[in-house]
Design an enzyme around this catalytic site. Structure first.
Site, PDB file in Angstrom:
ATOM      1  N   GLY A 152     -43.572 -11.414  20.722  1.00 15.58           N
ATOM      2  CA  GLY A 152     -43.267  -9.990  20.648  1.00 15.58           C
ATOM      3  C   GLY A 152     -43.455  -9.430  19.252  1.00 15.58           C
ATOM      4  O   GLY A 152     -42.717  -9.765  18.333  1.00 15.58           O
TER       5      GLY A 152
ATOM      6  N   LYS B 145     -43.079 -18.393  31.107  1.00 17.32           N
ATOM      7  CA  LYS B 145     -43.050 -17.259  30.180  1.00 17.32           C
ATOM      8  C   LYS B 145     -42.174 -16.181  30.800  1.00 17.32           C
ATOM      9  O   LYS B 145     -42.410 -15.768  31.943  1.00 17.32           O
ATOM     10  CB  LYS B 145     -44.457 -16.732  29.926  1.00 17.32           C
ATOM     11  CG  LYS B 145     -44.508 -15.539  28.973  1.00 17.32           C
ATOM     12  CD  LYS B 145     -45.949 -15.276  28.513  1.00 17.32           C
ATOM     13  CE  LYS B 145     -46.040 -14.099  27.564  1.00 17.32           C
ATOM     14  NZ  LYS B 145     -46.088 -12.802  28.267  1.00 17.32           N
TER      15      LYS B 145
ATOM     16  N   GLY C 281     -50.125 -11.603  20.967  1.00 17.93           N
ATOM     17  CA  GLY C 281     -50.919 -10.866  21.950  1.00 17.93           C
ATOM     18  C   GLY C 281     -51.660  -9.715  21.293  1.00 17.93           C
ATOM     19  O   GLY C 281     -52.779  -9.849  20.795  1.00 17.93           O
TER      20      GLY C 281
ATOM     21  N   PRO D 261     -51.408 -14.426  27.001  1.00 13.22           N
ATOM     22  CA  PRO D 261     -52.186 -13.961  28.154  1.00 13.22           C
ATOM     23  C   PRO D 261     -52.194 -12.437  28.176  1.00 13.22           C
ATOM     24  O   PRO D 261     -51.154 -11.808  28.034  1.00 13.22           O
ATOM     25  CB  PRO D 261     -51.389 -14.500  29.347  1.00 13.22           C
ATOM     26  CG  PRO D 261     -49.993 -14.663  28.858  1.00 13.22           C
ATOM     27  CD  PRO D 261     -50.096 -14.960  27.386  1.00 13.22           C
TER      28      PRO D 261
ATOM     29  N   CYS E 210     -43.703 -10.429  33.874  1.00  9.68           N
ATOM     30  CA  CYS E 210     -44.443  -9.166  34.013  1.00  9.68           C
ATOM     31  C   CYS E 210     -43.548  -8.075  34.613  1.00  9.68           C
ATOM     32  O   CYS E 210     -42.899  -8.284  35.641  1.00  9.68           O
ATOM     33  CB  CYS E 210     -45.684  -9.360  34.892  1.00  9.68           C
ATOM     34  SG  CYS E 210     -46.591  -7.822  35.147  1.00  9.68           S
TER      35      CYS E 210
HETATM   36  C1  LIG Z   1     -53.089  -5.496  28.197  1.00  8.51           C
HETATM   37  C2  LIG Z   1     -51.990  -6.515  28.358  1.00  8.51           C
HETATM   38  C3  LIG Z   1     -52.035  -7.405  29.409  1.00  8.51           C
HETATM   39  C4  LIG Z   1     -51.039  -8.385  29.567  1.00  8.51           C
HETATM   40  N1  LIG Z   1     -51.149  -9.305  30.582  1.00  8.51           N
HETATM   41  C5  LIG Z   1     -50.245 -10.317  30.652  1.00  8.51           C
HETATM   42  C6  LIG Z   1     -50.403 -11.379  31.593  1.00  8.51           C
HETATM   43  O1  LIG Z   1     -51.362 -11.431  32.378  1.00  8.51           O
HETATM   44  N2  LIG Z   1     -49.453 -12.360  31.614  1.00  8.51           N
HETATM   45  C7  LIG Z   1     -48.373 -12.341  30.754  1.00  8.51           C
HETATM   46  O2  LIG Z   1     -47.539 -13.260  30.795  1.00  8.51           O
HETATM   47  N3  LIG Z   1     -48.211 -11.367  29.852  1.00  8.51           N
HETATM   48  C8  LIG Z   1     -49.121 -10.375  29.769  1.00  8.51           C
HETATM   49  N4  LIG Z   1     -48.980  -9.424  28.795  1.00  8.51           N
HETATM   50  C9  LIG Z   1     -47.855  -9.523  27.834  1.00  8.51           C
HETATM   51  C10 LIG Z   1     -48.268 -10.288  26.580  1.00  8.51           C
HETATM   52  O3  LIG Z   1     -48.627 -11.623  26.880  1.00  8.51           O
HETATM   53  C11 LIG Z   1     -47.125 -10.324  25.550  1.00  8.51           C
HETATM   54  O4  LIG Z   1     -46.009 -10.936  26.120  1.00  8.51           O
HETATM   55  C12 LIG Z   1     -46.731  -8.914  25.086  1.00  8.51           C
HETATM   56  O5  LIG Z   1     -47.872  -8.127  24.825  1.00  8.51           O
HETATM   57  C13 LIG Z   1     -45.868  -8.974  23.825  1.00  8.51           C
HETATM   58  O6  LIG Z   1     -46.503  -9.710  22.796  1.00  8.51           O
HETATM   59  P1  LIG Z   1     -47.320  -8.985  21.605  1.00  8.51           P
HETATM   60  O7  LIG Z   1     -46.384  -8.016  20.948  1.00  8.51           O
HETATM   61  O8  LIG Z   1     -47.739 -10.109  20.710  1.00  8.51           O
HETATM   62  O9  LIG Z   1     -48.463  -8.286  22.257  1.00  8.51           O
HETATM   63  C14 LIG Z   1     -49.954  -8.430  28.646  1.00  8.51           C
HETATM   64  C15 LIG Z   1     -49.910  -7.522  27.590  1.00  8.51           C
HETATM   65  C16 LIG Z   1     -50.911  -6.581  27.419  1.00  8.51           C
HETATM   66  C17 LIG Z   1     -50.833  -5.636  26.246  1.00  8.51           C
END
Ligand SMILES: Cc1cc2nc3c(=O)[nH]c(=O)nc-3n(C[C@H](O)[C@H](O)[C@H](O)COP(=O)(O)O)c2cc1C
Length: 328
Positions: free
Chosen positions: A215, A151, A238, A22, A108
């Site tokens: 992550g 989460k 993400g 997300p 969050c």
């Molecule tokens: C722009 C942005 C918005 C995000 N919004 C949410 C969200 O609405 N809900 C959530 O659980 N995590 C949110 N996250 C966190 C991501 O889901 C994820 O946990 C985090 O980016 C780490 O994973 P990654 O390294 O694959 O990006 C957001 C991250 C980013 C960068």
């Protein structure tokens, strides 16, 4: 292995699961469709949606986040908020809308949200009783019809496995761990050894709960390595899709890197076009599209100046014209 226990099996997916994370203002139904047309994840999760807002006069403004209009792959709705009764009502609504699961955001780190006692604030010992109440509310409303997941992060200021023990005792269908504490925001590399530790806790406390690591995963191949190394049921990606929309591809990496300028601009134009078709009443601001310039307009000569020009565009039509008329 099925995603959900047979009791609640609306659909079954084989592990390992590769899940689109997300991301607020990013992974709406339009971008989810772009990603799944490039290379589909097994599951996606909506942007986080506030349950207290859903139970207020502001409901209509939030509903676009719960749109499944363009989705082709199963989508889980992610909820956050304060009031356990509102979580119950929101879950009932999510079932009606046709989602494939409900996820609770206990991760969050946003300052204002945490100050208000929501999301990662539930990791704090003084808020855990309410966290359990929220999970129970959602599980009661889901009534075995939909899988329920959480989460969260490794801890608030410090890594704290007592939090994950408590969560695992709630017999969740799935637990998604972002391998950082709240305090770490996104500033240090995700700690996959700690995610593996939580997987071992799962083996002891709740063997049926799927453990998904999150992550810094760049693509499927990278995710598969982490799954194998740490004995996980899946990974969530993400930001990886914000540098490579083919991140879920089963083929070796490099598709996106090798794509030519025109193909990248065309994909951007298609994204903008679907956005325009989907949000005809201005439910989502055109400006939110500009952040995608970094993804699509990248990796070829002149990309940087092209991005600069894109920032000056004022409407979807103007942007599409520009993208389609850009010379080779
Ligand atoms: C722009 C942005 C918005 C995000 N919004 C949410 C969200 O609405 N809900 C959530 O659980 N995590 C949110 N996250 C966190 C991501 O889901 C994820 O946990 C985090 O980016 C780490 O994973 P990654 O390294 O694959 O990006 C957001 C991250 C980013 C960068």
């Amino acid at each position: 292995v099925a995603f959900v226990s047979s009791k609640s099996a609306k659909y079954k997916l084989k592990t390992p699961l590769f899940i689109l994370a997300p991301m607020d203002d990013v992974t709406d139904t339009v971008f989810r469709r772009v990603v799944s047309d490039c290379a589909a994840p097994d599951l996606a999760i909506t942007e986080f949606v506030n349950v207290d807002g859903l139970n207020s006069a502001g409901k209509q403004a939030l509903m676009p986040k719960l749109s499944l209009k363009l989705d082709k792959t199963p989508v889980i709705a992610q909820l956050w908020g304060k009031n356990p009764d509102n979580f119950f009502k929101a879950t009932k609504e999510v079932i009606k809308l046709g989602f494939s699961g409900v996820d609770i955001n206990f991760g969050c780190p946003d300052k204002t949200i945490v100050k208000n006692g929501c999301c990662s604030a539930y990791i704090l010992p003084e808020n855990r009783a309410v966290a359990v109440e929220i999970i129970k509310s959602v599980q009661k409303a889901a009534d075995g019809k939909l899988p329920v997941s959480v989460k969260t992060r490794l801890g608030f200021n410090e890594v704290d496995f007592s939090w994950h023990e408590l969560l695992l005792k709630q017999k969740l269908d799935m637990l998604i761990i972002h391998g950082r504490t709240k305090k770490e925001m996104s500033k240090v590399p995700a700690d996959w050894q700690k995610i593996a530790e939580i997987r071992r806790l799962r083996d002891r406390i709740s063997p049926k709960t799927l453990i998904i690591g999150n992550g810094d995963v760049v693509d499927r191949a990278h995710g598969q390595q982490l799954i194998d190394k740490h004995g996980l049921d899946g990974v969530m990606i993400g930001r990886g899709v914000l540098t490579n929309p083919f991140a879920f591809s089963e083929e070796a990496d490099g598709i996106w890197d090798q794509m030519k300028k025109q193909a990248k601009l065309q994909l951007f134009a298609r994204h903008v076009d679907m956005f325009e078709q989907t949000w005809q009443k201005g439910e989502r601001r055109f400006e939110t599209l500009k952040k995608f310039a970094k993804l699509y307009v990248n990796g070829f000569d002149g990309a940087s100046s092209l991005r600069g020009e894109i920032m000056t565009k004022k409407s979807a039509a103007e942007l599409i014209d520009f993208l389609k008329s850009s010379p080779d």
